[in-house]
Enzyme design. Structure first.
Site, PDB file in Angstrom:
ATOM      1  N   HIS A  58       1.273  -0.834   0.272  1.00 41.95           N
ATOM      2  CA  HIS A  58       0.189   0.484   0.107  1.00 41.95           C
ATOM      3  C   HIS A  58       0.667   1.485  -0.038  1.00 41.95           C
ATOM      4  O   HIS A  58       1.567   1.701   1.118  1.00 41.95           O
ATOM      5  CB  HIS A  58      -0.571  -0.288   1.275  1.00 41.95           C
ATOM      6  N   ASP A  60       0.244   5.226  -1.332  1.00 39.36           N
ATOM      7  CA  ASP A  60      -0.711   6.897  -1.405  1.00 39.36           C
ATOM      8  C   ASP A  60      -0.301   7.665  -2.744  1.00 39.36           C
ATOM      9  O   ASP A  60      -0.812   8.513  -2.239  1.00 39.36           O
ATOM     10  CB  ASP A  60      -1.359   7.305  -0.387  1.00 39.36           C
ATOM     11  N   GLU A 171      -8.492   1.078  -2.541  1.00 36.48           N
ATOM     12  CA  GLU A 171      -9.116   1.430  -1.295  1.00 36.48           C
ATOM     13  C   GLU A 171     -10.463   1.979  -0.920  1.00 36.48           C
ATOM     14  O   GLU A 171     -10.421   2.999  -0.754  1.00 36.48           O
ATOM     15  CB  GLU A 171      -8.185   2.396  -0.341  1.00 36.48           C
ATOM     16  N   HIS A 198     -13.414   2.023   3.447  1.00 32.71           N
ATOM     17  CA  HIS A 198     -13.418   2.919   4.478  1.00 32.71           C
ATOM     18  C   HIS A 198     -12.965   3.370   5.664  1.00 32.71           C
ATOM     19  O   HIS A 198     -13.009   2.439   6.220  1.00 32.71           O
ATOM     20  CB  HIS A 198     -12.137   4.222   3.226  1.00 32.71           C
ATOM     21  N   HIS A 239      -9.176  -1.973   6.643  1.00 30.70           N
ATOM     22  CA  HIS A 239     -10.363  -0.684   7.279  1.00 30.70           C
ATOM     23  C   HIS A 239     -11.153  -1.452   7.152  1.00 30.70           C
ATOM     24  O   HIS A 239     -12.634  -1.272   8.603  1.00 30.70           O
ATOM     25  CB  HIS A 239     -10.392   0.072   6.273  1.00 30.70           C
ATOM     26  N   HIS A 260      -2.783  -3.154   4.389  1.00 33.64           N
ATOM     27  CA  HIS A 260      -2.013  -2.584   5.517  1.00 33.64           C
ATOM     28  C   HIS A 260      -2.325  -1.820   6.803  1.00 33.64           C
ATOM     29  O   HIS A 260      -3.156  -1.245   6.847  1.00 33.64           O
ATOM     30  CB  HIS A 260      -2.068  -0.556   4.913  1.00 33.64           C
ATOM     31  N   ASP A 368       2.143   1.864   3.849  1.00 34.54           N
ATOM     32  CA  ASP A 368       1.442   3.154   3.623  1.00 34.54           C
ATOM     33  C   ASP A 368       2.180   4.262   3.943  1.00 34.54           C
ATOM     34  O   ASP A 368       1.104   5.706   4.491  1.00 34.54           O
ATOM     35  CB  ASP A 368       0.227   3.381   5.297  1.00 34.54           C
TER      36      ASP A 368
END
Length: 438
Positions: A58, A60, A171, A198, A239, A260, A368
């Site tokens: 993961h 971003d 995500e 999420h 999540h 993650h 992350d």
């Protein structure tokens, strides 16, 4: 046994040589230092990552491209992002670029095409497509360093070529607009995993950080899992609520991932994976890709943050309309209560727990980066993976174990999802519609 022997032979060969020609010509050669005089744990880590570079679950970067540059990237330099501080309100430079990916021995990356969970579903679908577009464009601009990938075979080919295999992951289930047709089209566009929620519930799945609505997954949500398995998209349970994790494992016929997350037994954050779920991963074949976000790693830091939030809420209630008073009170508290430092050792503690409970075959790394302010001390950006693996080496992890954690487990999970999909290729698409009362 043959695999282990080959790995040990490669390990011995690598330890007997300098890390690379540059180091041989640099200060180490000039001072007469040998590899044997260097940190043996770091040498062991680098040996493992030479054979099995990191496959991170993961990152971003895509949302950074949107928030910092409005997805206008023709002039964006991903080779070196060390000058991007001016593009962030807090002056943060990005955690990721091609130079630091190489330094970190990253061989494959799931790039998260995250969009905010509070968008309406039609907005989320459009924005997800835009994030897929911008990340594909970025990958295409650096063909010598990055290789677009959709399969386990693509990942292995990219690593063999010395390029970073670049896969896409969604995500949040809000990105499919509660439509299995949209899910299938996102797969066609390249998404190879989807996190079922999420930070907020979807109309068919409960988030770990929202009030439960469905008791886990609704019947439609279970069909989402089944359809993801059918088409070969990995089910990501980071999540989601514990009940949703368990429902997904009941429905799944292919390995799940946590792209993650940490272990809840080590840090009680709701985003982490409880032992009740971990114990089911060996049967499923799934993996937890351990996160680097300090609040999910260091339980002392989690408690500190909760206390700070409670004080701030109290100050705002006591001194409504007086933000200067609140700010002064918080500054005084911060000075007396500095944030507890989160170290690489905290991340290794989560890996240790999962290994001791269910085995090393169910661990990966999903840091992350570029989705948090910073990683732990010494692992603040994507260059730091060797330091994490050096910590594991100090704790007695073998080279084979480090290779499994670095990338072999992640490749195996992806390949297993592909194999299951191929085995049910004669099945028709699931056509369930979300009931109007859901």
């Amino acid at each position: 046994m043959q695999y282990t022997a080959l790995c040990l032979a490669a390990f011995t060969a690598i330890l007997a040589a300098p890390l690379n020609a540059q180091e041989m010509e640099g200060s180490a050669a000039e001072s007469g230092e040998s590899v044997a005089e260097a940190d043996p744990a770091l040498q062991a880590a680098l040996a493992a990552l030479e054979i099995a570079p990191v496959f991170d679950g993961h990152n971003d970067v895509p949302i950074q491209l949107r928030s910092r540059f409005d997805n206008q990237i023709n002039d964006f330099d991903f080779a070196d992002t060390s000058d991007t501080g001016a593009t962030h309100p807090d002056g943060r430079i990005m955690h990721t670029d091609i130079a630091r990916l190489a330094e970190g021995r990253v061989g494959a990356q799931y790039w998260s095409v995250y969009v905010p969970a509070n968008l309406s579903e039609p907005e989320a679908v459009q924005m997800t497509i835009e994030q897929i577009d911008v990340m594909k464009r970025l990958i295409d601009r650096y063909p010598d360093a990055l290789r677009y990938a959709e399969t386990a075979a693509d990942v292995e080919l990219a690593i063999a070529e010395g390029r970073v295999a670049s896969l896409l992951g969604m995500e949040g289930g809000h990105s499919i607009g509660s439509s299995l047709a949209v899910l299938r089209q996102m797969y066609a566009l390249g998404a190879r995993y989807m996190t079922l929620t999420h930070s907020q519930n979807t109309p068919w799945a409960d988030s770990a950080t929202d009030a439960p609505e469905h008791g886990g997954l609704s019947e439609f949500g279970k069909d989402v899992v089944r359809e993801m398995n059918r088409i070969g998209m990995l089910v990501d349970l980071s999540h989601v609520s514990e009940a949703a994790m368990l429902d997904a494992l009941d429905a799944a016929r292919a390995p799940v991932i946590f792209s993650h997350s940490g272990a809840r037994a080590v840090n009680g954050h709701a985003r982490n994976v409880p032992d009740s779920v971990l114990m089911r991963l060996p049967e499923n074949g799934g993996i937890v890709m351990v996160v680097a976000l300090p609040g999910f790693l260091n339980d002392e830091r989690r408690t500190w943050f909760a206390e700070r939030e409670a004080l701030e809420a109290r100050q705002k209630s006591l001194y409504q309309g007086q933000p200067d008073v609140v700010a002064a009170a918080m500054a005084e508290w911060d000075a007396a209560n500095p944030e507890p430092a989160t170290m690489i050792s905290h991340m290794a503690d989560h890996i240790d727990h999962i290994r001791s409970l269910i085995g090393v075959e169910h661990i990966g790394i999903g840091a992350d980066f570029d989705g948090m302010p910073s990683g732990p001390v010494g692992f603040e950006d994507v260059s730091g993976y060797p330091q994490l693996f050096a910590e594991l080496a100090r704790r007695g992890y073998s080279q084979v174990e480090m290779e499994l954690i670095a990338s072999r487990n992640a490749i195996r999970a992806l390949r297993a999802a592909e194999r299951y999909s191929a085995s049910v290729s004669d099945q028709l698409p699931i056509e369930t519609l979300l009931p109007s009362d859901e």
